[in-house]
Enzyme design. Structure first.
Site, PDB file in Angstrom:
ATOM      1  N   ARG A  53      55.193  18.616   6.022  1.00 20.58           N
ATOM      2  CA  ARG A  53      56.031  18.812   4.854  1.00 20.58           C
ATOM      3  C   ARG A  53      55.431  17.877   3.813  1.00 20.58           C
ATOM      4  O   ARG A  53      54.244  17.972   3.538  1.00 20.58           O
ATOM      5  CB  ARG A  53      57.505  18.551   5.187  1.00 20.58           C
ATOM      6  CG  ARG A  53      58.447  19.250   4.240  1.00 20.58           C
ATOM      7  CD  ARG A  53      59.906  19.151   4.675  1.00 20.58           C
ATOM      8  NE  ARG A  53      60.408  17.782   4.709  1.00 20.58           N
ATOM      9  CZ  ARG A  53      61.687  17.473   4.842  1.00 20.58           C
ATOM     10  NH1 ARG A  53      62.602  18.430   4.948  1.00 20.58           N
ATOM     11  NH2 ARG A  53      62.083  16.212   4.876  1.00 20.58           N
ATOM     12  N   MET A 108      84.657  36.722  -1.935  1.00 19.72           N
ATOM     13  CA  MET A 108      84.064  35.693  -2.799  1.00 19.72           C
ATOM     14  C   MET A 108      85.032  34.540  -3.054  1.00 19.72           C
ATOM     15  O   MET A 108      84.653  33.371  -2.990  1.00 19.72           O
ATOM     16  CB  MET A 108      83.663  36.328  -4.122  1.00 19.72           C
ATOM     17  CG  MET A 108      82.915  35.410  -5.037  1.00 19.72           C
ATOM     18  SD  MET A 108      82.021  36.398  -6.250  1.00 19.72           S
ATOM     19  CE  MET A 108      81.851  35.234  -7.554  1.00 19.72           C
ATOM     20  N   LYS A 160      71.072  12.508  -1.286  1.00 20.30           N
ATOM     21  CA  LYS A 160      70.550  13.627  -2.082  1.00 20.30           C
ATOM     22  C   LYS A 160      71.554  14.790  -2.069  1.00 20.30           C
ATOM     23  O   LYS A 160      72.512  14.778  -1.281  1.00 20.30           O
ATOM     24  CB  LYS A 160      69.214  14.073  -1.511  1.00 20.30           C
ATOM     25  CG  LYS A 160      69.307  14.577  -0.076  1.00 20.30           C
ATOM     26  CD  LYS A 160      67.966  14.562   0.615  1.00 20.30           C
ATOM     27  CE  LYS A 160      68.091  15.109   2.038  1.00 20.30           C
ATOM     28  NZ  LYS A 160      66.894  14.849   2.841  1.00 20.30           N
ATOM     29  N   TYR A 163      87.731  43.745   2.623  1.00 22.12           N
ATOM     30  CA  TYR A 163      86.582  44.606   2.355  1.00 22.12           C
ATOM     31  C   TYR A 163      86.097  45.299   3.622  1.00 22.12           C
ATOM     32  O   TYR A 163      85.996  44.678   4.679  1.00 22.12           O
ATOM     33  CB  TYR A 163      85.424  43.772   1.792  1.00 22.12           C
ATOM     34  CG  TYR A 163      85.544  43.437   0.328  1.00 22.12           C
ATOM     35  CD1 TYR A 163      85.719  44.420  -0.640  1.00 22.12           C
ATOM     36  CD2 TYR A 163      85.473  42.114  -0.088  1.00 22.12           C
ATOM     37  CE1 TYR A 163      85.811  44.097  -1.981  1.00 22.12           C
ATOM     38  CE2 TYR A 163      85.559  41.777  -1.437  1.00 22.12           C
ATOM     39  CZ  TYR A 163      85.734  42.784  -2.381  1.00 22.12           C
ATOM     40  OH  TYR A 163      85.825  42.451  -3.698  1.00 22.12           O
TER      41      TYR A 163
HETATM   42  C1  LIG Z   1      67.151  14.315   4.017  1.00 22.90           C
HETATM   43  C2  LIG Z   1      66.268  13.255   4.569  1.00 22.90           C
HETATM   44  C3  LIG Z   1      66.764  12.300   5.464  1.00 22.90           C
HETATM   45  C4  LIG Z   1      68.142  12.403   6.084  1.00 22.90           C
HETATM   46  O1  LIG Z   1      68.097  13.356   7.142  1.00 22.90           O
HETATM   47  P1  LIG Z   1      69.364  13.739   8.016  1.00 22.90           P
HETATM   48  O2  LIG Z   1      68.829  14.705   9.011  1.00 22.90           O
HETATM   49  O3  LIG Z   1      70.352  14.378   7.101  1.00 22.90           O
HETATM   50  O4  LIG Z   1      69.886  12.495   8.617  1.00 22.90           O
HETATM   51  C5  LIG Z   1      65.915  11.262   5.830  1.00 22.90           C
HETATM   52  N1  LIG Z   1      64.653  11.206   5.353  1.00 22.90           N
HETATM   53  C6  LIG Z   1      64.132  12.134   4.523  1.00 22.90           C
HETATM   54  C7  LIG Z   1      62.736  12.005   4.068  1.00 22.90           C
HETATM   55  C8  LIG Z   1      64.917  13.189   4.120  1.00 22.90           C
HETATM   56  O5  LIG Z   1      64.399  14.128   3.315  1.00 22.90           O
END
Ligand SMILES: *Cc1c(COP(=O)(O)O)cnc(C)c1O
Length: 341
Positions: free
Chosen positions: A126, A289, A35, A241
């Protein structure tokens, strides 16, 4: 156009990290969370390399991310499930949803179902349906590939880990799921949390979520940026800055093509480190930046146009900058040329 800043991405280290996590997963299969554009590295490039290495299960957040991977023809699960707006994409068959709510389950059933995954909440609060939902028959009639849950504190040694594991284990056989999956990167380092499939993200990319993974995980990302100007700052003069750094003596300084718009955050102001050839250099004053200043003390041969490597060993970079390793990776900007080596 040749970019003045580069991410050097070590494909061997990425694959090696996956193989290590696969081995640590024991008899469980090892997937990959790709992701957020492969945690900033580039999801397509990451997924292609891991698929070649034998990885068979990929996880993204939403259908846009899944569509980006569709040309690779992989098995992709969409962690945020399906909204009404996602149903056309979900119907196209290039990924399957991870159903998280009773509404998503109903939506999927109403559309005729098909292979899906389901997230069950075991205490993180969650995403996910509840164990009570499952006991009440919510998932009946679904064709579930993987039942998964997510650990809240796998990077710590706390009783909550075992509580979540036991709640999850109690759901074995309660659904049609072919496989169970609980562990993220940190969870893989815990004993007895792998079930049938693990889902590492961070550690694939060089992140170290627990000290016991330090030796197992290889760094993947190196930041390099080009010097725009070399200047001599006279004793008593300031840099950047708000004039936060004052030269104690005449100091040679490089102004480099990198800043917080690239994900090199202001947290590195005065504490970031870099090197030119093998000479260690320190960040001076505030990160801007698009620019950052580094001291060229001892780096006499370094000139305008040379490249400087910024230290980006993730646990160390997180400690000095005050950012999490996840934030540091996923904020790496679009201006970098991503160069796989
Ligand atoms: C992002 C995610 C992972 C991976 O987690 P890491 O801590 O980056 O290894 C696994 N399962 C779910 C549901 C996630 O959202």
């Amino acid at each position: 156009m040749p970019a003045p800043l580069r991410l050097r991405l070590d494909g061997d280290a990425l694959v090696q990290n996956w193989r290590t996590l696969d081995r640590l997963s024991g008899t469980a299969a090892c997937g990959a969370a790709v992701k957020a554009n492969g945690y900033g590295l580039g999801a397509t490039e990451v997924a292609r390399r891991l698929a070649d290495a034998g990885c068979r299960d990929f996880f993204v957040s939403n259908w846009q991310e899944a569509a980006d991977l569709a040309p690779l023809g992989l098995t992709v699960s969409v962690l945020h499930g399906v909204r009404d707006d996602d149903m056309p994409a979900a119907g196209a068959g290039f990924a399957r949803p991870v159903l998280n709510t009773a509404t998503q389950v109903a939506r999927w059933k109403a559309a005729g179902g098909g292979a899906c995954d389901v997230m069950v909440d075991t205490g993180m609060n969650r995403l996910g349906v509840s164990a009570d939902d499952i006991a009440g028959g919510l998932l009946q009639g679904l064709e579930i590939e993987t039942l998964m849950s997510h650990l809240a504190c796998a990077d710590e040694n706390v009783p909550m880990n075992a509580v979540q594991r036991d709640r999850f284990a109690a759901l074995a056989g309660a659904t049609s799921a072919r496989r169970l999956s609980l562990a993220n990167s940190a969870g893989i380092a815990l004993n007895g949390y792998a079930f049938d499939l693990t889902r590492p993200g961070l550690a694939l990319y060089g992140g170290v979520p627990r000290p016991d993974l330090t030796d197992a995980v290889r760094p993947v990302v190196t930041i390099k940026a080009q010097i725009l100007q070399r200047r001599r700052v006279r004793a008593g003069e300031t840099v950047g800055y708000n004039a936060t750094w004052t030269a104690p003596a005449d100091t040679d300084v490089a102004i480099v093509n990198l800043g917080y718009a690239d994900g090199y955050f202001r947290g590195f102001s005065g504490v970031g480190t870099a090197r030119a050839a093998d000479i260690p250099l320190g960040v001076l004053g505030r990160v801007s930046m698009d620019l950052v200043a580094v001291a060229l003390t001892g780096a006499t041969g370094v000139v305008e146009g040379d490249w400087i490597a910024f230290d980006f060993i993730l646990p160390d970079a997180a400690a000095v900058s005050g950012m999490s390793q996840y934030e540091l990776l996923t904020a790496l900007g679009a201006r970098f040329a991503r160069v796989w080596a």
